[in-house]
Motif scaffolding. Structure first.
Motif, PDB file in Angstrom:
ATOM      1  N   ASP A 188     -46.229  -3.793  12.603  1.00 21.00           N
ATOM      2  CA  ASP A 188     -47.084  -2.715  13.116  1.00 21.00           C
ATOM      3  C   ASP A 188     -48.530  -3.156  13.288  1.00 21.00           C
ATOM      4  N   ASN A 199     -49.958   4.553  11.192  1.00 19.94           N
ATOM      5  CA  ASN A 199     -48.531   4.870  11.108  1.00 19.94           C
ATOM      6  C   ASN A 199     -48.198   6.104  10.267  1.00 19.94           C
ATOM      7  N   ASP A 200     -49.150   6.603   9.450  1.00 20.45           N
ATOM      8  CA  ASP A 200     -48.873   7.762   8.595  1.00 20.45           C
ATOM      9  C   ASP A 200     -47.562   7.575   7.831  1.00 20.45           C
ATOM     10  N   PHE A 201     -47.406   6.368   7.286  1.00 24.38           N
ATOM     11  CA  PHE A 201     -46.244   5.990   6.482  1.00 24.38           C
ATOM     12  C   PHE A 201     -44.952   5.914   7.290  1.00 24.38           C
ATOM     13  N   LYS A 202     -45.070   5.826   8.620  1.00 27.08           N
ATOM     14  CA  LYS A 202     -43.909   5.642   9.473  1.00 27.08           C
ATOM     15  C   LYS A 202     -44.051   4.333  10.226  1.00 27.08           C
ATOM     16  N   ARG A 203     -42.925   3.754  10.614  1.00 23.80           N
ATOM     17  CA  ARG A 203     -42.935   2.550  11.422  1.00 23.80           C
ATOM     18  C   ARG A 203     -43.478   2.857  12.811  1.00 23.80           C
ATOM     19  N   VAL A 204     -44.249   1.909  13.380  1.00 23.50           N
ATOM     20  CA  VAL A 204     -44.806   2.051  14.716  1.00 23.50           C
ATOM     21  C   VAL A 204     -44.009   1.218  15.722  1.00 23.50           C
ATOM     22  N   ASN A 221     -44.791   1.748  21.830  1.00 25.11           N
ATOM     23  CA  ASN A 221     -44.254   1.643  20.480  1.00 25.11           C
ATOM     24  C   ASN A 221     -42.803   2.119  20.399  1.00 25.11           C
ATOM     25  N   TYR A 264     -40.924   2.797  17.734  1.00 27.68           N
ATOM     26  CA  TYR A 264     -40.506   3.713  16.670  1.00 27.68           C
ATOM     27  C   TYR A 264     -41.261   5.039  16.638  1.00 27.68           C
ATOM     28  N   THR A 265     -42.491   5.080  17.129  1.00 31.28           N
ATOM     29  CA  THR A 265     -43.214   6.354  17.175  1.00 31.28           C
ATOM     30  C   THR A 265     -43.021   7.063  18.514  1.00 31.28           C
ATOM     31  N   ASN A 266     -42.262   6.425  19.414  1.00 36.18           N
ATOM     32  CA  ASN A 266     -41.947   7.041  20.714  1.00 36.18           C
ATOM     33  C   ASN A 266     -43.205   7.394  21.502  1.00 36.18           C
ATOM     34  N   THR A 296     -47.560  10.834  21.958  1.00 37.82           N
ATOM     35  CA  THR A 296     -46.109  10.824  22.083  1.00 37.82           C
ATOM     36  C   THR A 296     -45.743  10.890  23.564  1.00 37.82           C
TER      37      THR A 296
END
Length: 293
Positions: A12, A32-37, A53, A55-57, A74
């Protein structure tokens, strides 16, 4: 001074590489706010880096001067690539099979254009206002008119195309037919823009996934056998194979050197085209898309 910016999909981040010293000058972390990018595709416009990206669409926008991720939007499922044309960010969404046109001034999606199954990469000819998209899952490329955002033509090509690029003179499209998962070498198809017919196919290495064109040669990264093929475009012939190791992904040439991301070992390789000597540096995880500034 030249810099190469590289998307590191699994970490990321974006690596900024100083090509004069061949060192990683900076690493920019994406929010990423603790999410994968999962940054996969990259381009630069007006002192901003844009990444598509997985994973964050969506897309991330990074200010080059202060090296900060300043905006995120998004767009659609599994964004694979992004290009900027005038005031629009064009983004391909691999899981929803669309090209999204995102208005950068109004910060909204203006239209969604259908393309083939699993669009993987895109290229824009800004002189002719046309775009080409490589669709991996239905063995096709899609041409789009950027003036009115309409599909011009869908063209059948070989198995699992990963990249399509307009030639520098604008007469041809080069298509990287990867044959991923098949027991055969991949190829580069050469398509005429006059009649949209395939004029020639050049066999290259195992699972070619990316390529870079200059005025004379096409440089192809062969993911499956750790090599780079050099194709003479005028004669449609592979003239050289350089063994580089690892799993080569993104590829670019500047002056006498090729810069190739090793997706397996998380390295960036600098390869002298004439002598085939190689230097490597560690960057982020799974280096994928890359661009020069």
């Amino acid at each position: 001074m030249k810099y190469l910016y590289v998307c590191n999909t699994s970490s990321d981040s974006i690596s900024k590489v100083d090509l004069d010293t061949f060192t990683e000058a900076d690493k920019i972390l994406l929010k990423n706010d603790f999410k994968r990018v999962g940054p996969h595709g990259i381009c630069i416009c007006n002192n901003c880096i844009f990444t598509a990206n997985n994973y964050t669409n969506g897309i991330s926008i990074v200010d080059i001067n202060n090296k900060r991720n300043i905006e995120n939007y998004t767009i659609g499922m599994h964004c694979n690539d992004v290009r900027i044309f005038k005031d629009t960010a064009y983004v391909i969404c691999g899981n929803s099979n669309i090209l999204a046109a995102f208005n950068l001034k109004e910060k909204k999606i203006e239209t969604q254009i259908p393309c083939g199954s699993l669009p993987h990469s895109m290229h824009i000819d800004k002189i002719r206002n046309i775009m080409v998209i490589a669709n991996m899952n239905d063995d096709s490329i899609t041409m789009v008119d950027c003036k009115d955002n309409k599909v011009i033509k869908n063209i059948r090509v070989g198995a699992y195309p990963t990249k399509a690029i307009f030639s520098p003179n604008g007469d041809y499209i080069y298509v990287c037919e990867s044959n991923l998962g098949l027991n055969s070498k991949g190829s580069i198809a050469i398509i005429s823009l006059k009649n949209f017919q395939i004029l020639n196919r050049v066999k290259v290495g195992n699972s070619p996934v990316d390529m870079f064109l200059d005025t004379k040669f096409c440089y192809v990264s062969n993911f499956g056998d750790g090599s780079v093929s050099i194709v003479d475009m005028a004669n449609a012939k592979e003239i050289k194979v350089i063994r580089v190791g690892g799993m080569p992904r993104g590829i670019m040439r500047l002056k006498n050197y090729l810069y190739v991301g090793d997706n397996y070992n998380d390295l960036l390789m600098k390869i002298n085209v004439a002598s085939e000597s190689k230097k490597v540096i560690s960057i982020g995880g799974e280096p994928t898309g890359m661009t020069l500034i």
